[in-house]
Enzyme design. Structure first.
Site, PDB file in Angstrom:
ATOM      1  CG  LEU A 121      -6.646   8.448  -6.565  1.00 38.70           C
ATOM      2  CD1 LEU A 121      -5.292   9.029  -6.170  1.00 38.70           C
ATOM      3  CD2 LEU A 121      -7.501   8.261  -5.288  1.00 38.70           C
ATOM      4  N   GLY A 147      -7.106   0.878  -8.600  1.00 38.06           N
ATOM      5  CA  GLY A 147      -8.334   1.488  -8.072  1.00 38.06           C
ATOM      6  C   GLY A 147      -8.193   1.617  -6.571  1.00 38.06           C
ATOM      7  CD1 TRP A 189     -12.375   3.016 -12.796  1.00 38.91           C
ATOM      8  CD2 TRP A 189     -14.075   2.975 -14.243  1.00 38.91           C
ATOM      9  NE1 TRP A 189     -12.429   1.761 -13.342  1.00 38.91           N
ATOM     10  CE2 TRP A 189     -13.464   1.712 -14.231  1.00 38.91           C
ATOM     11  CE3 TRP A 189     -15.164   3.191 -15.085  1.00 38.91           C
ATOM     12  CZ2 TRP A 189     -13.895   0.652 -15.019  1.00 38.91           C
ATOM     13  CZ3 TRP A 189     -15.594   2.146 -15.877  1.00 38.91           C
ATOM     14  CH2 TRP A 189     -14.961   0.895 -15.835  1.00 38.91           C
ATOM     15  CB  THR A 204     -17.004  12.155 -12.083  1.00 41.04           C
ATOM     16  OG1 THR A 204     -17.228  10.869 -11.501  1.00 41.04           O
ATOM     17  CG2 THR A 204     -18.327  12.896 -12.204  1.00 41.04           C
ATOM     18  CB  ILE A 228     -42.384  -2.791  -1.846  1.00 42.43           C
ATOM     19  CG1 ILE A 228     -41.825  -3.183  -0.476  1.00 42.43           C
ATOM     20  CG2 ILE A 228     -43.722  -2.071  -1.712  1.00 42.43           C
ATOM     21  CD1 ILE A 228     -41.370  -2.011   0.392  1.00 42.43           C
ATOM     22  CD  GLU A 271     -15.970  10.706  -3.760  1.00 46.16           C
ATOM     23  OE1 GLU A 271     -15.600  11.037  -2.627  1.00 46.16           O
ATOM     24  OE2 GLU A 271     -16.576  11.458  -4.538  1.00 46.16           O
ATOM     25  CB  THR A 281     -14.946  -0.800  -2.586  1.00 43.67           C
ATOM     26  OG1 THR A 281     -13.771  -1.116  -1.813  1.00 43.67           O
ATOM     27  CG2 THR A 281     -14.585  -0.739  -4.069  1.00 43.67           C
TER      28      THR A 281
HETATM   29  N1  COS Z   1      -5.405  11.626   5.667  1.00 48.33           N
HETATM   30  C1  COS Z   1      -4.092  11.996   5.608  1.00 48.33           C
HETATM   31  N2  COS Z   1      -3.093  11.131   5.343  1.00 48.33           N
HETATM   32  C2  COS Z   1      -3.422   9.838   5.134  1.00 48.33           C
HETATM   33  C3  COS Z   1      -4.755   9.391   5.193  1.00 48.33           C
HETATM   34  C4  COS Z   1      -5.763  10.329   5.469  1.00 48.33           C
HETATM   35  N3  COS Z   1      -7.059   9.980   5.542  1.00 48.33           N
HETATM   36  N4  COS Z   1      -4.790   8.081   4.924  1.00 48.33           N
HETATM   37  C5  COS Z   1      -3.503   7.695   4.733  1.00 48.33           C
HETATM   38  N5  COS Z   1      -2.685   8.774   4.875  1.00 48.33           N
HETATM   39  C6  COS Z   1      -1.230   8.786   4.775  1.00 48.33           C
HETATM   40  C7  COS Z   1      -0.650   7.785   5.768  1.00 48.33           C
HETATM   41  O1  COS Z   1      -0.455   8.371   7.041  1.00 48.33           O
HETATM   42  C8  COS Z   1       0.651   7.409   5.116  1.00 48.33           C
HETATM   43  O2  COS Z   1       1.630   8.365   5.405  1.00 48.33           O
HETATM   44  P1  COS Z   1       3.180   7.896   5.708  1.00 48.33           P
HETATM   45  O3  COS Z   1       3.595   7.021   4.548  1.00 48.33           O
HETATM   46  O4  COS Z   1       3.940   9.182   5.791  1.00 48.33           O
HETATM   47  O5  COS Z   1       3.132   7.138   6.994  1.00 48.33           O
HETATM   48  C9  COS Z   1       0.349   7.516   3.624  1.00 48.33           C
HETATM   49  O6  COS Z   1      -0.821   8.344   3.504  1.00 48.33           O
HETATM   50  C10 COS Z   1       0.069   6.183   2.989  1.00 48.33           C
HETATM   51  O7  COS Z   1      -1.024   5.600   3.696  1.00 48.33           O
HETATM   52  P2  COS Z   1      -1.218   4.023   3.788  1.00 48.33           P
HETATM   53  O8  COS Z   1       0.084   3.381   4.201  1.00 48.33           O
HETATM   54  O9  COS Z   1      -2.417   3.778   4.639  1.00 48.33           O
HETATM   55  O10 COS Z   1      -1.472   3.669   2.264  1.00 48.33           O
HETATM   56  P3  COS Z   1      -2.041   2.366   1.577  1.00 48.33           P
HETATM   57  O11 COS Z   1      -1.345   2.178   0.296  1.00 48.33           O
HETATM   58  O12 COS Z   1      -2.039   1.232   2.566  1.00 48.33           O
HETATM   59  O13 COS Z   1      -3.556   2.782   1.196  1.00 48.33           O
HETATM   60  C11 COS Z   1      -5.888   3.111   1.417  1.00 48.33           C
HETATM   61  C12 COS Z   1      -4.493   3.163   2.067  1.00 48.33           C
HETATM   62  C13 COS Z   1      -6.276   1.696   1.045  1.00 48.33           C
HETATM   63  C14 COS Z   1      -6.799   3.643   2.505  1.00 48.33           C
HETATM   64  C15 COS Z   1      -5.927   4.056   0.178  1.00 48.33           C
HETATM   65  O14 COS Z   1      -5.149   3.543  -0.887  1.00 48.33           O
HETATM   66  C16 COS Z   1      -7.332   4.259  -0.330  1.00 48.33           C
HETATM   67  O15 COS Z   1      -8.082   5.069   0.219  1.00 48.33           O
HETATM   68  N6  COS Z   1      -7.707   3.545  -1.412  1.00 48.33           N
HETATM   69  C17 COS Z   1      -8.987   3.750  -2.056  1.00 48.33           C
HETATM   70  C18 COS Z   1      -8.870   4.856  -3.024  1.00 48.33           C
HETATM   71  C19 COS Z   1     -10.214   5.344  -3.431  1.00 48.33           C
HETATM   72  O16 COS Z   1     -11.070   5.650  -2.618  1.00 48.33           O
HETATM   73  N7  COS Z   1     -10.394   5.440  -4.735  1.00 48.33           N
HETATM   74  C20 COS Z   1     -11.638   5.850  -5.272  1.00 48.33           C
HETATM   75  C21 COS Z   1     -11.460   7.129  -5.974  1.00 48.33           C
HETATM   76  S1  COS Z   1     -12.988   7.502  -6.769  1.00 48.33           S
HETATM   77  S2  COS Z   1     -13.002   9.368  -6.700  1.00 48.33           S
END
Ligand code: COS
Length: 379
Positions: A125, A131, A156, A158, A337, A363, A365
């Site tokens: 992703l 990120g 990054w 895995t 400790i 996954e 931060t």
């Molecule tokens: N389950 C299902 N759908 C989801 C969801 C979830 N948990 N979270 C968000 N969505 C959907 C939203 O409903 C939205 O849909 P619509 O556009 O149709 O309304 C869409 O996805 C976009 O969501 P949002 O507007 O919240 O997107 P953002 O760009 O604001 O991002 C975060 C949201 C920050 C939560 C997301 O980018 C994220 O999780 N980032 C971190 C990524 C990550 O963990 N990377 C590490 C990978 S290491 S393996």
């Protein structure tokens, strides 16, 4: 609620402990020192049934639920966060994405190989410049007849190098269109698809991390997972479940650091008595024990929701946020400790601390977990 481990959990915990004594503990210092990803050991973990732990038996998995999955990861985390991370990423991300969103043909084709450990899975992703802001990804796929052509890179990842199969999230629509990202299955050896190992990580050094490069990679449309454009939402759901696995692993790392601290505090004497007798140490142990228990309860709460197919966006983030921060605290306190000894590689504290630090980053931060939680609370 009954908080006792069920019979399957007890069996899995014992099996992982026996395996760790024989296969992981004797080798983990070398893997950590030399950043070796032990593919053969991962495959043996597959033989134990832990690489398709919640995949139904019809697809070659073990058919357990998330309680058993969490239990296995806690036991692995107590020993080696790197091996635990590989098992978590393989199960939750690549295998999970195909299981939850793939077609029947894709499940039949790929899940038996992944669940047995014959194939190792990767999931892409994140990119070098995206990120936390995953939506802004730049890797693109353009349609060409019945194929898609992929260009860009992922970072990054895995098992990016050793993975036999990678599920990758790629832009197929406009920038920032939440319905403009698609998930593809890419097999190792596909022309134009290559990977470079990322070296010199701080922790989880037995788990392989790589950059992926896509240079005009042609993928048949039958390798699209689910509907074109639905990849971002699939990925968010996959991360909801994946965060349970990082929480579980964090609980294991925290518990490992705590148990090592108890052992050390009972053995180490200062001022004519074991340091465990001093309130300063006892209070640290009390805080660690309380926090580990609380982290486990949050993790099993999220696992229970997942078992019951309920929404767990908020609860998964609660568990991941709290457990990963507790793992860092416990690794840090273990080092304190153990004092000077804890600051060396002869004692386990420094590895627990190094492995724990990834848990607050990978996954999503801790800061992203707080965004997820606050949005859920306020919506
Ligand atoms: N389950 C299902 N759908 C989801 C969801 C979830 N948990 N979270 C968000 N969505 C959907 C939203 O409903 C939205 O849909 P619509 O556009 O149709 O309304 C869409 O996805 C976009 O969501 P949002 O507007 O919240 O997107 P953002 O760009 O604001 O991002 C975060 C949201 C920050 C939560 C997301 O980018 C994220 O999780 N980032 C971190 C990524 C990550 O963990 N990377 C590490 C990978 S290491 S393996």
């Amino acid at each position: 609620m009954n908080f006792e481990l069920n019979e399957n959990q007890k069996m899995i915990a014992q099996m992982v402990r026996d395996f760790s004594e024989k296969e992981i503990k004797p080798n983990m210092k070398k893997w950590d020192d030399e950043e070796i990803f032990p593919v053969e050991t991962i495959k043996k973990i597959g033989e134990l049934g832990l690489l398709g732990i919640y995949i139904p038996e019809i697809y070659g998995g073990s058919g357990f639920g998330y309680f058993e999955y969490v239990t296995a990861l806690i036991e692995l985390g107590k020993v080696c966060g790197g091996i635990g991370l590989s098992v978590a990423a393989h199960n939750s991300l690549c295998t999970g994405h195909i299981y939850y969103h793939g077609s029947e043909d894709q499940k039949k084709k790929y899940l038996p190989k992944l669940a047995s450990g014959e194939w190792i899975g990767a999931w892409g992703l994140t990119e070098p410049n995206t990120g936390s802001d995953a939506m802004r990804m730049k890797t693109v796929a353009k349609k060409d007849g019945d194929h898609w052509v992929l260009n860009g890179s992922k970072n990054w990842i895995t098992h990016g190098l050793s993975g036999d199969i990678t599920v990758v999230l790629v832009r197929t629509g406009e920038l920032l269109d939440s319905n403009g990202i698609t998930a593809f299955i890419i097999e190792k050896g596909t022309p134009g698809f290559s990977a470079v190992k990322i070296k010199d990580k701080f922790g989880v050094r037995a788990s392989e991390t790589a950059e992926l490069i896509f240079d005009n990679v042609r993928v048949h449309e039958s390798n699209v997972i689910g509907e074109v454009g639905m990849g971002f939402k699939q990925a968010m759901q996959i991360l909801d479940g994946g965060r349970i696995s990082i929480a579980a692993l964090s609980c294991g790392v925290a518990r490992g650091a705590y148990e090592a601290s108890v052992k050390y505090a009972k053995e180490r004497e200062q001022f004519g008595q074991p340091i465990a007798n001093f309130q300063a140490i006892g209070f640290k142990l009390a805080d660690m024990a309380t926090q580990v228990e609380a982290a486990e309860l949050l993790t099993f709460q999220a696992a229970d929701l997942k078992n019951r197919k309920q929404s767990l966006t908020k609860e998964g983030a609660f568990a991941k946020l709290y457990a990963s921060e507790v793992a860092v605290k416990c690794g840090n306190e273990a080092m304190q400790i153990m004092g000077g000894y804890g600051y060396t590689k002869e004692y386990p504290a420094e590895k627990f601390l190094r492995d724990a630090r990834l848990m607050t980053i990978g996954e999503g931060t801790s800061e992203i977990q707080k965004i997820v939680i606050s949005r859920e609370i306020l919506k």
